[in-house]
Every structure is written in C-alpha cells, then in structure tokens.
Design an enzyme around this catalytic site. Sequence first.
Site, PDB file in Angstrom:
ATOM      1  N   ASP A 469      -6.596   6.812 -15.650  1.00 39.00           N
ATOM      2  CA  ASP A 469      -5.763   7.257 -14.529  1.00 39.00           C
ATOM      3  C   ASP A 469      -5.144   8.624 -14.825  1.00 39.00           C
ATOM      4  O   ASP A 469      -5.081   9.075 -15.978  1.00 39.00           O
ATOM      5  CB  ASP A 469      -4.666   6.223 -14.259  1.00 39.00           C
ATOM      6  CG  ASP A 469      -4.295   6.142 -12.791  1.00 39.00           C
ATOM      7  OD1 ASP A 469      -4.603   7.088 -12.039  1.00 39.00           O
ATOM      8  OD2 ASP A 469      -3.698   5.122 -12.382  1.00 39.00           O
ATOM      9  N   ASP A 538      -5.369   4.850  -3.168  1.00 42.18           N
ATOM     10  CA  ASP A 538      -4.428   3.753  -3.400  1.00 42.18           C
ATOM     11  C   ASP A 538      -4.213   2.934  -2.135  1.00 42.18           C
ATOM     12  O   ASP A 538      -3.659   1.836  -2.198  1.00 42.18           O
ATOM     13  CB  ASP A 538      -3.086   4.306  -3.883  1.00 42.18           C
ATOM     14  CG  ASP A 538      -3.124   4.720  -5.344  1.00 42.18           C
ATOM     15  OD1 ASP A 538      -4.080   4.335  -6.048  1.00 42.18           O
ATOM     16  OD2 ASP A 538      -2.207   5.434  -5.794  1.00 42.18           O
TER      17      ASP A 538
END
Length: 725
Positions: A469, A538
């Site tokens: 990430d 997301d």
Amino acid sequence: MKKIGLAIICCLFLCLGKAQNKKILPLIIISTQNTALVYTTNTENQLSQLYFGPVLKSTADYSMIRASSLPAITTQGATTVREPALGVLHADKNPSLELQYLNHTAKNEENIQSTEIQLKDPQYPFYVTLHFKAYRNENVIEQWTEIKHQEKKPVVLKYYTSAFLQLSSENYYLTQFSGGWANEMRMQESLLPESIHSIESKQGTQGTATNLPSFMLSVDHPANEESGNVLAGTLAWSGNFKLGFENMHYNEETGRLLQILPGVNNYISDYILSPNTSFTTPSFIYTYSYSGKGQASRNLHQWANNYGIYKGKENKSTLLNNWEATSFNFDEKKLISLLDESQSLGVDVFLLDDGWFGNKYPRNSDNAGLGDWEVNHKKLPNGLPFLVNEAKKRNVKFGIWVEPEMVNPKSELYEKHPEWILKLPNRSENLRRSQLVLDMSNPNVQDHAFKVIDNILLQNPGIAYIKWDCNRYMTNTFSNYLKEKQSNLYIDYILGLYKVLQRVRQKYPDIELMWCSGGGSRAEYGGLKYANEFWPSDNTDPVQRILMQYGYSHFFPMGIQCAHVTSWGKQPLKYKLDVAMSGKLGFDIRVNEMNSQELKLSQNAVKNYKNIQDIVNTGEMYRLIAPYNNNQAAWMLVDQSKNKAVLYAYTLHTQYGDYFDPVYCKGLDPDKKYQLTELNLEDENKPQLSQNGKILSGDYLMKVGLKWFLNGSIKSSIIELKSVN
C-alpha cells in the site's frame, strides 16, 4: 552519329556516377501484424516519421510515400517552435539540442521485433537511442528513450518524453479518465481542440490519483466499440506523468498534424545527468486499432497478460480481508475466527491488513507505528508464525499488509532516522493521513524497504500474499540524500522503488503481490511489471464499481482488478457477488453476520468463480452496453478457443419507462452451439434468464441476441456459455 552515341554513353555514365554518390535514405520499419511505424531521414539528416498506419503488403511501397521535411522528434531551442520532446542544458550552458541520425539495428525473436535508432547532436557528445519493441501477435508497440552523454560536466535534461508520434487528420476525439479518491475512472470524451492539451499528474508517489496515464484517441470520427480508427496508449510509470497533445493548424505539407508526447512529467524535475551515465524513460505502450475501441482494449489486454503483468496468465487468489470486520481492533482470537470464516467461504487466502505491528508505538490507529515493522506482542503474543500455521491447518494461505514507503512521526523509525524522511528543513511538517514519505531515492532507504519484506518472509516462509500500500502523495519534499540534485527527486524516488521491487521479485518470485495505493492511485503498468494485480478503488459500492471496472477495462484485463464484496452500498449480497466476480474476487465483510442462505450463496459464488476464473483472467473482453448513459450495463469475456464465455448483465437505478436494449453477444463462433447457464441463483428453480439451460448457436446469440431479462433496479446476472457438440 558516332559523336551523338558517345555523348549519350558519357551522359549515362555521369548519371550513374551521380546515382551512386546520392545518399540512400534509411527505411526503418517497425511492424506488428497489423500496424507499421516507419521512419526515414530528411534533408538535414534528422529522423522523420514517414508513415504510421495499417501494414502495407509490400515493404517497397513505403519508399513511395512522400517524406516530410519535419523531424519526428522536436527538440528544444533548435529550428522549431513546436512543443519539445527532448531538451537539454549542456554543460557549457547552451540550451539547444539538435539530433541527427547515426544508424539503426533491428532483430526478430519469435513474436518480438526489437529496433534501436541511434541519434547524436552534431556539436556535442550527446546521444539518444530510441528503443522499440513490436509485439506481432498482440499488435502492440512498446517504446522508450535512452539518453547519455560524454560532456565534461553534468547536463540538465529539461524534456525527456518516452515517445514521439505524429498523426495527420482533420479531427481527433480524446477519451480520458480522471477522478479522485473513491471516485476514480470518470470517463470524458471530447473533440481535441486546436491547441496544446495535456493530461498530467504531479502527486509523486500516487501517480494515478487524479488522472490515468492512459488514453484513447479516435481519428476523424468518434469511434465506438467495434468500428473506427483508435490509437490507445498507456505509460508504464508509477510517478508524475504527462501526456502531451499538440494539435497544430493546417499546413500544405502535413495537413492538420497532431504530435503526441507521452512521458514523465518534467514539473520541477530538471534531471541532472552525469557524464557516461544513462537516463532511460519509462515505456509507452500503444496499439492502433482499425475496428474500434474494443479491439484496442483486447490488444492491450493480450499484451498485458503475456508481457506487462507479473505472471499475468496465472489465476489470482481469492481472499478474505479482515479490515471491514475489525479495522485496527483485533487480537489472536478474533483472527482465528476469521481464519475459520476463510475456510468456510472456500477462499484461497486470509489477508491480515493494517494494525498488526508496532510495540513502543502500537499501531492502534493511523497516527502511530507506521515504519516499525515488528509484530505487536500485545495483539499477537505468538507472532505471525502462529497465525500462518493456523491458516495452514485450515488449508488457507496467509497474506499480510505492508506500507514500506511511509512513516508516522510517532514511530521508532522516525526517531532513529530523521534523515530518511522527505521534508523541507525550514518548514513545518505537512502530514497526510498522519504520515510522511520516506526518501526512496536513498539506497539506505531502499535497503530498509527491502528488509521490511525480506524479514517478514524469512521469519514466516508460509506467507504467500502481500498487499503493498501507499496512502499519501508527496508534498513539502526535500531529500537529504540528493543534496544539490533536488530536481531529480520525483524521478529517482520511483526508480528507487522499482529497485526494491526488483529485489523482492528476484528473491521471492512466487509471492502474490497486490499493487495498492489509497485506492486506484497506482493503476499503471510500471508497478504491474512486479505485481500480479491492482486495487482499483477504496470505493467498493457495486454500482460505482460497475462504472469503474468498465472504465479500467479499456486498458487493463478484468482478472487483475481486485473486486471485493464489502459492506459498502445497500445492494443485495447477490448483486455484490455478481459485480465482484467480474474482476478478481475477494471478500472484506463480516462473514459471521451472514445468515445461512447468504453464506451458502457466497460459498457457491466462490466455487462458480473458480470454474470461470481462467476466462475472467485471460478471456477476450467485449463491452456490450456501457453504463454511462444507461441504467443497464453488460459485457462478456470469451476464451481463446471460443468454447467458453461469461456474460455479465446489470441494471443500475432504473426509472419508470426505461427501455432496455437486447444483449447482442460478441466474440463467439457463429458455427458453434452454446449452452447457457445462469450462475449464483438464489433459487435454482427461479432463473432470471428464460433461456437458462437452453442451447443456442453463436450466430443466433450475436445477431438476434438475448432480450433484456432483468426487471427493476439493482438486478444482476452472470451467464456461463459452454460450447456443446
């Protein structure tokens, strides 16, 4: 008569001598199965683009094309005022660049034709090599530029694009994608104005946070899925990029000339290049389709699966992530229960997300612990090996979340190595998500980032999956390591990141890696060279994901788009499953809150997905009904043999009086018969498709089609098609 004959003979010899002395212009043909890019030189010995379009049957025919006097590569401060593709400030402070042709080489190896064109400034020991790879079967060309010099002192690269393409037409229609966090991939198509237009990113670590380094350009007229001339291109770079389009006014020699200049964004990035070192731009990957946007996408997908994605042809793992169920609040007992749920679902991997590390500064929220990659002993007293072993007992692989490029001020790493952090020495810290960026241009930081991964995998050899990430962009940036070369930072950061990923891949070739960055901020092929898949957004609301995944499909195969079933959105579970199964299926949901019917539906969906995953991963994509201006959407994937296919159909928020077009299948064999089976039925006795179980010809399915069979808002269906004798 004898004198006249002698005169003729002398004239012939004189003409022959002139012909022998006349310089033969090079003809450099870069060719795939369908497209040719051809160069020659002009009267100034500069490289000139002779042709770009459909392959001609006879290579001799290219020499019949009238060559343009315009150079193919525009350079700074020379003889043109066009947007420069390459520019330099020489060691003697001369701000101009001219390039002349030296030579070229070409070789063919199976499916790939590799070409190098050598250029040089006639006044300086400054060299440029243009590299091309033409992928014959995929009809894709990959292009990049290598720059080096032998001047006495460093030079400054001002412009350094990866490719230089020219088109000549009356009109161009540009399709681009932009957005922001949780709102990625908003499609825009517009007539390209007569001007200089660019698509740019300036966010450093999160190159695709607001714009995608990819585009489609329709020539003459707006293209549709299966008709029209389309140039589709994408830049393989994880940092700042710039796609430049200079649409010039009409002139007699070229018509309306469009110059396309894709590459790294030179925003505050004058690159200081030392003597006898090379600067290599990222690859620009492009294809020219003469039968619409759909074929352009299929070309790019095929190239990506074969060459652009790490182990692109291999099926990816289904997984259960703990984030939605626990956030930062978990312990061993809770994780063991999630391992049981992973086993019950039938997924391949349990992924432990953020929050598993930090002791002096426990990672109980996003404001502490980042950078301290030691297991939190309070949460996990038996460490990761215990969890990995418990997963193995349940026939589930174990995965882990990491963010090696970042640090919290509240961390031991911050205290020990403040010199590793990007921040201006005389400004206050500029935090995003309570964190700062580590200086990946620094070899010591690169070693640290590699050791983060290496230590985890050495101590836990059973870990099979990594989610990499990157949750903030770059601001307030200053590198203690680069010192007087601060303008190299945005580029050297990404090059340093790639060095780390190369080391990881060399030592751990079998680890499955998800490329993730605060949503879809790294949707590009620079990182996918090392990653198996990427996280598109997301936002996992399935209605939004239909638009996003449809949009990403213009450049990326469906099978690498991670699509999770979550609590986002209020749609039925079946709808969420049907949307997620069009990408790389995963779950990030509280399985323990499912009732028995929902659990059974999810288990069945996992089984169905594994039966069709090879098609999802490598099948040819046909976009049938776009969701942008409709309250319906449909697409299908067809395997190479045309024996199997999967059709996806969805309604969005419908309104009274909506009319829905039939679904006309594409890509099937008209001479084959296909049995239709609707998957993920909540009631096996109540299929939505009236032809469920029936056998229809490919010809019928493509010409007559299927009458739209989903009634009402938020309905979905997945239809499996199998050829039968």
